[in-house]
Design an enzyme around this catalytic site. Structure first.
Site, PDB file in Angstrom:
ATOM      1  CE  LYS A   1      -4.345  -1.674   1.897  1.00  0.00           C
ATOM      2  NZ  LYS A   1      -5.292  -1.648   3.008  1.00  0.00           N
TER       3      LYS A   1
ATOM      4  CG  ASP B   1      -8.210   0.918   2.891  1.00  0.00           C
ATOM      5  OD1 ASP B   1      -8.986   0.121   2.336  1.00  0.00           O
ATOM      6  OD2 ASP B   1      -6.983   0.741   2.957  1.00  0.00           O
TER       7      ASP B   1
END
Ligand code: ATR
Length: 284
Positions: free
Chosen positions: A73, A109
């Protein structure tokens, strides 16, 4: 039988290491099929040493978009051409779109987590929150919660320096939220409205990052892990009568946000949720 993949079919996928456990292919292929989009979604297991080549392959092959998961990420960022402001702030990306060979990254997210929280009847506004973990997911969630006017977020991490760095990076951006690092001993006698586990403890083992018996009063417990649906932490919360929520709704809503980022269309939430629930029923 007609082959569903044609020469014009757009290819999407997930990169991570490992990825074999992921529910994202089932969720996104269901969404493409429901909206009759000529697209497929696969899972690519990319070890860290092959990340750069994999992203060159995305451009070279014209792969339309990606999700990014552990451990890439943050590592993908130097390989992207553009970052959305939120991804820049948190230093993590979970969604990439390929526009004619130019890769743009964002993070869905925090939006996913906030939608999941709302579905569980909670608004971050005014809450005192404790967050376990200081990885990419913790960064995204903390930014989302601070942006949504959480009163305070205290961060604990197994490796102290990562929690300290997270606080150092995000505190100046969100002065309205009291963001602090918390030491393990200060988790004794804990009181908070919401405890969030963003660590991977309990995903592949029987561990919990925190023993809830050490707390005095916790309003809700949320775990971002969705498989197993009941981590040891959530089982303990249930035994203690604390309302608790697993990560399935966050997975769903971050997926919906990614879907819209790629296609510009509203995601078929109902069908995507069904696909996730049916994945949970299968042996993994
Ligand atoms: P992600 O991007 O999903 O957040 P990550 O960056 O690898 O993934 O972060 C994983 C988090 O889980 C980290 O906070 C990690 O702690 P360390 O920074 O000390 O590595 C935490 N973690 C993983 N296993 C853990 C365990 N058994 N107990 C406590 N924390 C754990």
């Amino acid at each position: 039988m007609e082959c569903p993949v044609k020469a014009t079919t757009k290819i999407y996928g997930l990169i991570g290491h490992p990825v074999s456990h992921s529910f994202s292919p089932a969720m996104h292929n269901t969404a493409f099929s429901k909206l009759k989009l000529d697209a497929v979604y696969g899972a690519f297991d990319v070890p860290p040493e092959r990340l750069e080549h994999a992203l060159m392959g995305v451009c070279g092959l014209g792969i339309a978009g990606l999700n990014v998961t552990v451990p890439h990420k943050s590592a993908v960022i130097p390989h992207l051409d553009r970052l959305e402001p939120l991804a820049k702030t948190i230093g993590a990306v979970n969604t990439i779109v390929n526009h004619n060979g130019s890769l743009r990254g964002t993070s869905t997210d925090s939006a996913g987590f906030l939608r999941a929280l709302k579905e569980n009847g909670m608004e971050p506004n005014g809450l005192n929150i404790v967050m376990l973990g200081a990885g990419g997911s913790a960064r995204a969630l903390l930014a989302g919660l601070a942006e949504a006017n959480a009163s305070s977020v205290r961060v604990w991490n197994r490796t102290t320096v990562r929690a300290q760095n997270l606080v150092k990076d995000l505190k100046p951006i969100f002065p309205g939220c009291n963001i602090q690092h918390i030491e393990k001993e200060n988790l004794m006698g804990l009181e908070c409205d919401l405890l969030i586990n963003t660590t991977s403890a309990g995903m592949h083992d029987d561990e919990t990052a925190y023993d809830l018996n050490h707390a005095v009063k916790i309003g809700h417990v949320a775990d971002i892990i969705y498989n197993p649906p009941k981590t040891p932490l959530l089982k303990q919360a249930e035994q203690l009568g604390i309302p608790c929520h697993n990560g399935l709704a966050m997975l769903l809503y971050q997926g919906c946000e990614s879907f819209t980022f790629w296609t510009g269309q509203d995601a078929p939430v109902k069908e995507m949720r069904k696909a996730l629930v049916s994945q949970l029923k299968q042996p993994h």
